[in-house]
Design a protein around this motif. Structure first.
Motif, PDB file in Angstrom:
ATOM      1  N   ALA A  49      39.972  45.066  38.445  1.00  0.00           N
ATOM      2  CA  ALA A  49      40.343  43.681  38.194  1.00  0.00           C
ATOM      3  C   ALA A  49      39.094  42.858  37.904  1.00  0.00           C
ATOM      4  O   ALA A  49      38.075  43.005  38.575  1.00  0.00           O
ATOM      5  N   GLY A  50      39.159  42.020  36.864  1.00  0.00           N
ATOM      6  CA  GLY A  50      38.012  41.215  36.484  1.00  0.00           C
ATOM      7  C   GLY A  50      37.015  41.917  35.585  1.00  0.00           C
ATOM      8  O   GLY A  50      35.947  41.372  35.297  1.00  0.00           O
ATOM      9  N   SER A  51      37.361  43.109  35.115  1.00  0.00           N
ATOM     10  CA  SER A  51      36.432  43.861  34.262  1.00  0.00           C
ATOM     11  C   SER A  51      36.454  43.396  32.809  1.00  0.00           C
ATOM     12  O   SER A  51      35.622  43.821  32.011  1.00  0.00           O
ATOM     13  N   GLY A  52      37.424  42.546  32.444  1.00  0.00           N
ATOM     14  CA  GLY A  52      37.517  42.054  31.069  1.00  0.00           C
ATOM     15  C   GLY A  52      38.613  42.695  30.251  1.00  0.00           C
ATOM     16  O   GLY A  52      38.746  42.413  29.061  1.00  0.00           O
ATOM     17  N   LYS A  53      39.433  43.545  30.889  1.00  0.00           N
ATOM     18  CA  LYS A  53      40.467  44.278  30.148  1.00  0.00           C
ATOM     19  C   LYS A  53      41.475  43.338  29.468  1.00  0.00           C
ATOM     20  O   LYS A  53      41.776  43.476  28.286  1.00  0.00           O
ATOM     21  N   SER A  54      42.023  42.402  30.233  1.00  0.00           N
ATOM     22  CA  SER A  54      43.048  41.513  29.680  1.00  0.00           C
ATOM     23  C   SER A  54      42.470  40.553  28.651  1.00  0.00           C
ATOM     24  O   SER A  54      43.129  40.234  27.652  1.00  0.00           O
ATOM     25  N   THR A  55      41.248  40.097  28.882  1.00  0.00           N
ATOM     26  CA  THR A  55      40.593  39.259  27.867  1.00  0.00           C
ATOM     27  C   THR A  55      40.456  40.036  26.574  1.00  0.00           C
ATOM     28  O   THR A  55      40.718  39.503  25.478  1.00  0.00           O
ATOM     29  N   LEU A  56      40.064  41.300  26.667  1.00  0.00           N
ATOM     30  CA  LEU A  56      39.964  42.153  25.481  1.00  0.00           C
ATOM     31  C   LEU A  56      41.308  42.262  24.776  1.00  0.00           C
ATOM     32  O   LEU A  56      41.383  42.155  23.544  1.00  0.00           O
TER      33      LEU A  56
END
Length: 262
Positions: A49-56
């Motif tokens: 969580a917070g690794s940038g997956k959803s932003t990507l």
């Protein structure tokens, strides 16, 4: 040499956050991510969580603007593509598909909405497309007259999938869509997505941490941490020889969950 269907080149997203009077802080949610994806192939993106997956995911679908870098489809920069075409080419299946449906609107009207918005077709052709798309995702023609609360969670997911498919996209992005499913639903969805990919030739980008599904659907995996890709590998190598400390811990947790601790 054939041009890949999708080329993601050094894309980044930086947010500016207010930190009191006259102070702003920059947060890099995604940092220089690059990869390529061919037609009828699947790449998975995993990370904490917070690794940038959803932003990507939202950058790929055009729902967020890039800070830097570029995304190309068939070699054409999507920044120069008309918004209408961009919305048809790459479709996002949200994290909670059921919540994306309007409870007061019939299923058929919601599935057909993107077709009405982005393509000019006669009423007859739209209805034909609606019926064939519902059937493609394993729903019945009569489901078009239902309201979302009359359907199971699996059927509502299929509705969300049909709404994305009806405009014949080339790439589908699943933003942690698969995370909350039980074992039976996951097996059904793996079979459905595999069948659709073979028949339509679509490419998939699967964002999430359901490694059992990723193992069956993806050929390549990107591991993200703190907005960066720290490991890029094949699915086979991910499960047999993970390279980074983080990925090794991720795979150890997965094996403990599925096989039990030794």
């Amino acid at each position: 040499m054939q041009t890949p269907l999708l080329q993601v080149k050094h894309i980044s997203k930086t947010y500016k956050l207010n930190k009191g009077w006259f102070k702003r802080e920059s947060v890099e949610a995604v940092k220089g991510v690059s990869f390529e994806l061919n037609r009828a192939h699947t790449v998975a993106v995993v990370g904490e969580a917070g690794s940038g997956k959803s932003t990507l995911a939202h950058l790929l679908a055009g729902e967020l603007e890039l800070t830097s870098g570029e995304i190309l489809l068939h070699g054409q920069n999507l920044a120069t593509t008309e918004r209408q075409q961009r919305c048809m080419d790459i479709r996002l299946i949200p994290q909670k598909p059921s919540q994306s449906l309007n409870p007061r609107q019939r299923v058929g009207d919601q599935v057909i909405a993107p077709l009405t918005m982005y393509r000019t077709l006669s009423q007859e052709l739209r209805q034909q497309k609606l019926i064939s798309t519902l059937r493609d995702v394993g729903l019945l023609t009569e489901h078009a007259e239902y309201y979302p609360n009359m359907l199971s969670s699996s059927q509502r997911l299929r509705v969300a999938l049909a709404r994305a498919l009806i405009v014949d996209p080339e790439v589908l992005v699943f933003d942690q869509t698969l995370s909350a499913m039980d074992v039976t639903m996951r097996a059904q969805l793996v079979n459905l997505l595999s069948s659709l990919q073979q028949s339509r030739g679509m490419a998939y980008i699967i964002i999430g941490h359901q490694l059992s599904m990723i193992r069956h659907l993806a050929s390549e995996v990107l591991v993200m941490q703190h907005g960066e890709v720290i490991e890029r590998t094949t699915v086979a190598t991910l499960f047999s020889e993970p390279q980074t400390d983080y990925t090794q811990r991720l795979m150890h947790a997965y094996k403990e969950l599925t096989q039990g601790s030794s």
